[in-house]
Design a protein around this motif. Sequence first.
Motif, PDB file in Angstrom:
ATOM      1  N   ALA A 188      -3.363   9.443   3.899  1.00 50.12           N
ATOM      2  CA  ALA A 188      -4.713   8.770   3.775  1.00 50.12           C
ATOM      3  C   ALA A 188      -4.523   7.334   3.404  1.00 50.12           C
ATOM      4  N   GLY A 189      -3.402   6.927   3.044  1.00 42.33           N
ATOM      5  CA  GLY A 189      -3.479   5.619   2.793  1.00 42.33           C
ATOM      6  C   GLY A 189      -3.191   4.802   3.881  1.00 42.33           C
ATOM      7  N   ALA A 190      -2.231   5.453   4.974  1.00 39.85           N
ATOM      8  CA  ALA A 190      -1.966   4.939   6.182  1.00 39.85           C
ATOM      9  C   ALA A 190      -3.054   4.966   7.036  1.00 39.85           C
ATOM     10  N   ILE A 191      -3.837   5.927   7.102  1.00 40.26           N
ATOM     11  CA  ILE A 191      -5.306   5.919   7.813  1.00 40.26           C
ATOM     12  C   ILE A 191      -6.050   4.998   7.265  1.00 40.26           C
ATOM     13  N   GLY A 192      -6.167   4.753   5.995  1.00 45.78           N
ATOM     14  CA  GLY A 192      -7.042   3.646   5.574  1.00 45.78           C
ATOM     15  C   GLY A 192      -6.506   2.157   6.054  1.00 45.78           C
ATOM     16  N   LEU A 193      -5.179   2.295   6.140  1.00 47.02           N
ATOM     17  CA  LEU A 193      -4.779   0.662   6.618  1.00 47.02           C
ATOM     18  C   LEU A 193      -4.968   0.625   8.054  1.00 47.02           C
ATOM     19  N   VAL A 248       0.937  -1.066  -0.064  1.00 52.98           N
ATOM     20  CA  VAL A 248      -0.037  -0.100   0.015  1.00 52.98           C
ATOM     21  C   VAL A 248       0.886   1.211   0.071  1.00 52.98           C
ATOM     22  N   THR A 249       1.907   1.383   0.810  1.00 54.67           N
ATOM     23  CA  THR A 249       2.956   2.241   0.803  1.00 54.67           C
ATOM     24  C   THR A 249       3.466   2.695  -0.480  1.00 54.67           C
ATOM     25  N   ALA A 250       3.932   1.436  -1.131  1.00 62.24           N
ATOM     26  CA  ALA A 250       4.687   1.929  -2.346  1.00 62.24           C
ATOM     27  C   ALA A 250       3.648   2.271  -3.513  1.00 62.24           C
TER      28      ALA A 250
END
Length: 170
Positions: A120-125, A89-91
């Motif tokens: 936003a990706g980190a929050i989604g995770l 996801v991070t990549a």
Amino acid sequence: MDLVFADMFPPSRIQYPVIFARLIGAIILGGIIGFEREARDHPAGLRTHILVSLAAALFGIIAIESVNIPGFANDQQVRIDPLRVIEAVTAGVAFLAAGMIVFSRGRVKGLTTGAGMWLAGAIGLAMGFGYWPIAFFATAAAVSVLFALGVIERRLEHGKQEQLPPKEDT
């Protein structure tokens, strides 16, 4: 027909109402950050941040659920490494965020928007893995940073412009 319905709603480790609540939470929290970017007329705004957060939450949920897929039961042993999901996801989000960064007229633009997408990706995770308090805190922190520091930056830039001598006409 029963087989089709059974395939559409397989047994789940996380109950479906909880999954949907996590996805809705990711939509709302990603939307909060996206709204701030949209209000400042940045290219990646409300919809982009929502989709990034929602996708990351979905990847987190799928990672948790993949351990319980019936085809992997019995003799096969499935090992899941949550760090691989986080790295993927991070990549992926970093790739999207990098596309937002532009070097124009000697200035870098879009860096904060790219960082917002990454967050936003980190929050989604966090939502996907069920860490609601962490997701809420990160969203509140992000909005505070974007809003409060944005106000301070604008005041500093305005002060610098007032201190510059007027340009001479040539």
